[in-house]
Design an enzyme around this catalytic site. Structure first.
Site, PDB file in Angstrom:
ATOM      1  N   GLU A 264       0.664  -1.221  -0.116  1.00 33.15           N
ATOM      2  CA  GLU A 264      -0.105  -0.025   0.006  1.00 33.15           C
ATOM      3  C   GLU A 264       1.042   1.441   0.002  1.00 33.15           C
ATOM      4  O   GLU A 264       0.572   2.221  -0.457  1.00 33.15           O
ATOM      5  CB  GLU A 264      -1.047  -0.112   1.132  1.00 33.15           C
ATOM      6  CG  GLU A 264      -2.112  -1.106   1.192  1.00 33.15           C
ATOM      7  CD  GLU A 264      -2.638  -1.461   0.225  1.00 33.15           C
ATOM      8  OE1 GLU A 264      -3.026  -0.417  -0.658  1.00 33.15           O
ATOM      9  OE2 GLU A 264      -3.003  -2.482  -0.117  1.00 33.15           O
ATOM     10  N   HIS A 267       1.716   2.258  -3.397  1.00 35.08           N
ATOM     11  CA  HIS A 267       0.543   3.024  -4.110  1.00 35.08           C
ATOM     12  C   HIS A 267       0.636   4.382  -3.503  1.00 35.08           C
ATOM     13  O   HIS A 267       0.492   5.472  -4.256  1.00 35.08           O
ATOM     14  CB  HIS A 267      -0.775   2.496  -3.597  1.00 35.08           C
ATOM     15  CG  HIS A 267      -1.031   1.206  -4.459  1.00 35.08           C
ATOM     16  ND1 HIS A 267      -1.075   1.072  -5.633  1.00 35.08           N
ATOM     17  CD2 HIS A 267      -1.460  -0.269  -3.815  1.00 35.08           C
ATOM     18  CE1 HIS A 267      -1.297  -0.166  -6.104  1.00 35.08           C
ATOM     19  NE2 HIS A 267      -1.760  -1.108  -5.114  1.00 35.08           N
TER      20      HIS A 267
END
Lengths: 498, 498
Positions: A264, A267
Site C-alpha cells: 500500500e 501506491h
C-alpha cells in the site's frame, strides 16, 4: 468571453468536482476504518448524494460546453489533457442510458451484500443470479462503448487503456508456460523453506511501529498521510497532501502486515509524488490500475522481499520482535518469507504463483463476456483451472470462485491489471537497476535515489500520460514479459538451487 | 402541487442541506483528530465549499418559497417547528448585507490565526486591532437583527433564545455574592485538600480504558460513537447515530481526561438520544448552548465529582491505575478531586469559582458591545475583575484576556451560556433528585434510570422546544439560581466543614 476567462471558469468547475471527490474519499476512508456500526446507514446516504453530484457535474451540458469551447483552443498542456480525460469520461457515461445505469447500480449494491453472505456460506447458488445480471450489464455496457476486435476490450479499456485481448493473449501463454516450468523446478527441489520459522507471536503494536520505520525508509511522508487498521487493506487519496494507507495485522504471521503495508505504501508514494500543478484536476491520480500496481509490487516484491533489504533491516526487525526470532538466521528467514507453494487464495499467493491466479480469472471472465461459457459453469471451470495451473483444488467455493469482491462489485476487465502491473514492475525494475545500483542502495537503506527516480520517471505525471506511454518512455520498450520471467528465474533459482 | 407533495419536496431539500452538514462535520472531526499536517490547506477549501453550499440552501429563494407556501398549512408538528427554525435562520441571514458578512468572515479567519500567535506571545497589542473590528461587526449585526432593551440581547439570542440582559442582570449579582461568600468560607477553612495525592503517573492508554468504562456506565453508546484524542476536547454530531467524543490526556493528572471525557460524554448522550424522527431536519440537535452545557455539567460535576460515584468506581479506578494510588484513601481522593482554589484559566477552574470566570467575560463583553468600554481597556479591566472576583491577578495576558478562543472566533454573547447551563444543570438535578434516588443509583452504578429520565425529559426533543421551555417543562419553575447555590453550599460545606 475570451479564452482565458473560459479556462478560469472551467478550472473552477473542475475544482468543484474535486471538492466533492475529496469529501467522498474521506467518507470512504472513515467508513472502512473508524465509523461506528450504527452510523453506516446514514453515512451511505451522504456518500450516494456526493457520488451523484460528481456524476452530474461530469456529464452535464455545462461540461459538454466547456469541452466544445476549449478543446481545440486551450494551449496549456494540463488543460489539454484534462479536457481529453473529461471528454472520455463524458462519452463513456453518455452512451449508457440512464435507466440502465441506475438498474445496474441497484443490482450491484445488492449483489455485493449477497456475495458476502454467499462467500461466508460457501454457497455459489445464492450469488449466481446476481452475478448473471452483472455479466449481462457489463456485456451491454461494452456494446454501448464499442470495440474493434473483442467485446472484452471495451471493459479492459476502462482499467488499462491501450491494452487489449490481443495484448494479453500474446503475453499470457508464454508467461504461464515459464511460470509452470519454474514451479516444477521449485517442487522438485530438495530445498524446503520452513515458514513456521517466522510464525511467531508478534504484537500488533510492535508490527505497526516496525512497519512505520520501513515506510519512512521508502520515503512515504507521514506529514501527507497516515496508517490505520482495517479489514481489507487499501491506499486512498483524499488529496495529494493526504494519501492514507491501511493494513491488517495477524499477530501469528507478521508477513501479512509488513508486506501488505509496503504494498500500500508503494501506491501511496505514487500519489504523494504527483506534480502538485495537477491538483483539483482529474489528472491528479495514477495513470491506470496497472501502473499503480507496478509501483506497489515493485516495492513489495522487488525491494522488500529481496535479500539486501533484509540484510539492512533484519537487526531492526529483531529489535521490534525480540525474544522470538533471535535464533532464526537471516538466510533461513529470507527463505521462509519467499516460500513458493500453490495456495487457494490469490491475495495470499507467493510471487511465483500469483500471476497464475490472475490468468484463471482473466480466462474465465473473457469467456463469460464472450458468451463462450455461462455463469453456471464458473465453479467447476474454476476448480478445473486451479487443478491445471496450480495442481490443487479448493474444497469449497469460498476458497474458490467466491473469494474476490471484484465481480460482485460489477468489475470485469479489472483482474488483468494485476498481472500487467507485475510485468510492468519487472520491466521498470530492470531499467531502474541499469540506472542505479539498486542492490547496494537497498542494502544500505539509502532508498531516496530509488524513490526520486520513480518520482521523476513515473509518479510526477499522474494521468498526464497513458499507461503504455509511461512504460515505453521509461523502459524504451513495449510490454515485455521476459523481465518478469528472468527476475523469478534468477531469484527462485538461487533460493531453490536450480 | 398539493401540500403533501410540497412537504415532500421540502423534506428532500432539508435532507440535502443535512448531507452537506454531515460531510462537513466529518471533515471538522478529521481536521481536529486525524488529518496529516500537509492535508489541512486543501481540506480547508473543501470545508469552505461545503459551508457555502449550506449557507446558499438556507438562504435561497427556494427556501423562502417553501416557508411561504407551507408555513400556515403544514400540520405535522415536526414540520411546523422546522419551518420556524428555518425562517429564523433565513431572517437572521437576510438582514446582514452579504458584503458585510463576507468581510466579517475574512476578518474572523485572520483574527483566529493572529489570536493564536498573540496568545503564544502573550501580546495583546497584536490581537487588539482585529478584536476591535470583530466587536464592530458584532455591533453592526446586532443592530441589523434588532433588539428591544439592550443591543447585547440580539447577540445573546443567537446562543440562548429567550435569555436577555435583564435575565442575566437579575441572576448574576446574587449568584456572585453567594459564590464569593462560599469562597471566603473555603479559604478560611482548616481543611486543605491535597491535590498532589492524585497527581501520579497514569499511562494514557489506561486512562482511556478506564474512561471508556465510565462512559459505558453512563449509557454512552459506542455503536453510535467513538472516543479519540485531540488538543481541544469536543463532542461532535455527524449524525444521531454517529456522535463522537474527543479528549486529551495528561499522564501526570488524570483529572483532565476523566472529567473532560465525562463532560463531552454528557453532550454526546444528549445527541444520541434525540428522537430519530428529527433526522435530516435542523431540529436534530440540542435546544441551545446552555441546555447542552447543562447536560455535560450535570454528568461531569453533579454525578462524576460526587462521593457516591467514587464509592462505586474507586475500586475500578485502582484496577486501571495500580501501584500508584493504592495508599490514597477514598475520602482524601474525593477531597483532592474537589479542591477549590482560584485559578487563572477558566477551563481548569473548580466547580465553585467557575461561574465567576464567566461573569467577568459577560460584564466585559456587554460593556464592549454597549460602547461603555473600549477594546484597549480590556487587559487592565480583566485583571481588575480577576482581583475583585478571585483575588488573583494573571502575570501575563496569556493567562488573562487572551486565554479563550471565543472572541477571536467572532462570538460575543456565547459565554453566558456556560453559566446558564450550570444553573440549568443544578435546577434539573434538583428535580431529578426529587424523582429518583440519585445518590443510591450512582452509588450502585445503576445510571440507566438517570439516562432514561434525561432522555425522556430533555434529550428526545432536540430543538423542538426552546431552552427556557425545556427548563420550565422539566422543573415547573423559571430560571432559579438558588439551586446551584444550595448545591455548592451543601457539597463544599461538607468538604470544607463550614
Amino acid at each position: 468571453m475570451n479564452i482565458n476567462e473560459k479556462e478560469q471558469q472551467f478550472k473552477t468547475y473542475l475544482a468543484e468536482i474535486d471538492y466533492y471527490r475529496e469529501a467522498l474519499m474521506l467518507i470512504h476512508w472513515d467508513m472502512r476504518t473508524k465509523i461506528p456500526n450504527k452510523g453506516v446507514e446514514q453515512r451511505s446516504e451522504v456518500a450516494g448524494f456526493l457520488g451523484e453530484k460528481i456524476h452530474q457535474l461530469q456529464t452535464s451540458n455545462q461540461m459538454e460546453e466547456f469541452i466544445g469551447e476549449l478543446k481545440h483552443r486551450s494551449e496549456d498542456p494540463i488543460l489539454v489533457k484534462t479536457l481529453e480525460v473529461c471528454e472520455e469520461e463524458l462519452e463513456r457515461n453518455k452512451q449508457i442510458p440512464h435507466p440502465l445505469y441506475k438498474e445496474f447500480m441497484i443490482t450491484q449494491t445488492k449483489a455485493e451484500a449477497i456475495w458476502q453472505q454467499a462467500r461466508e456460506d460457501a454457497d455459489f447458488n445464492l450469488f449466481q443470479p446476481y452475478l448473471k445480471k452483472l455479466v449481462d450489464y457489463n456485456r451491454d455496457f461494452a456494446s454501448y462503448w464499442g470495440y474493434e476486435d473483442n467485446i472484452y476490450d471495451a471493459l479492459l479499456h476502462k482499467f488499462e487503456p491501450g491494452v487489449t485481448v490481443e495484448t494479453l493473449d500474446h503475453v499470457f501463454p508464454d508467461l504461464r508456460k515459464s511460470l509452470l516450468s519454474l514451479l516444477e523446478k521449485v517442487q522438485a527441489s530438495a530445498v524446503k523453506p520452513d515458514p513456521s520459522l517466522v510464525q511467531f507471536h508478534f504484537p500488533k503494536q510492535d508490527q505497526a511501529s516496525f512497519t512505520e520505520q520501513l515506510l519512512k525508509q521508502m520515503g512515504y511522508d507521514f506529514q501527507s498521510g497516515r496508517l490505520d487498521e482495517t479489514v481489507h487493506p487499501f491506499a486512498i487519496t483524499l488529496s495529494l497532501s493526504d494519501v492514507r494507507l491501511t493494513t491488517r495485522y495477524d499477530e501469528k504471521d507478521f508477513r501479512m502486515a509488513v508486506f501488505g503495508t509496503i504494498h500500500e505504501g508503494g501506491h501511496g508514494l505514487y500519489e504523494q509524488n504527483i506534480d502538485p500543478r495537477l491538483v483539483r484536476t482529474p489528472l491528479a491520480t495514477g495513470a491506470s490500475m496497472g501502473i499503480h500496481e507496478s509501483q506497489s509490487l515493485l516495492w513489495e516484491n522487488f525491494i522488500a522481499r529481496s535479500y539486501p533489504f533484509w540484510q539492512k533491516n533484519y537487526d531492526l526487525f529483531l529489535r521490534y520482535a525480540p525474544h522470538t526470532f533471535q535464533n532464526v538466521e537471516l538466510e533461513a528467514f529470507y527463505q521462509a518469507i519467499n516460500e513458493v507453494k500453490p495456495s487457494f487464495i490469490r491475495i495470499e499467493a507467493d510471487e511465483l504463483t500469483y500471476p497464475l491466479h490472475i490468468m484463471i480469472r482473466y480466462e474465465l471472465e473473457k469467456a463469460l463476456i464472450n458468451k463462450e461459457i455461462t455463469v453456471e459453469d464458473l465453479p467447476h471451470l474454476w476448480n478445473e483451472k486451479m487443478k491445471d495451473y496450480l495442481g490443487i483444488v479448493p474444497s469449497t467455493d469460498r476458497e474458490g470462485v467466491l473469494q474476490d469482491i471484484h465481480w460482485a462489485g460489477g468489475d470485469f476487465g479489472y483482474f488483468p491489471s494485476y498481472a500487467l502491473g507485475y510485468m510492468y514492475a519487472a520491466q521498470i525494475h530492470h531499467t531502474l537497476s541499469q540506472t542505479l545500483d539498486v542492490e547496494n542502495l537497498v542494502q544500505t537503506g539509502d532508498l531516496t535515489p530509488i524513490k526520486d527516480w520513480l518520482g521523476k520517471s513515473i509518479h510526477q505525471y499522474g494521468k498526464m500520460k497513458k499507461p503504455l506511454e509511461i512504460l515505453t518512455d521509461v523502459t524504451k520498450e513495449s510490454l515485455n514479459p521476459d523481465y518478469l520471467i528472468q527476475y523469478l528465474q534468477k531469484k527462485y533459482g538461487a533460493i531453490y538451487q536450480f
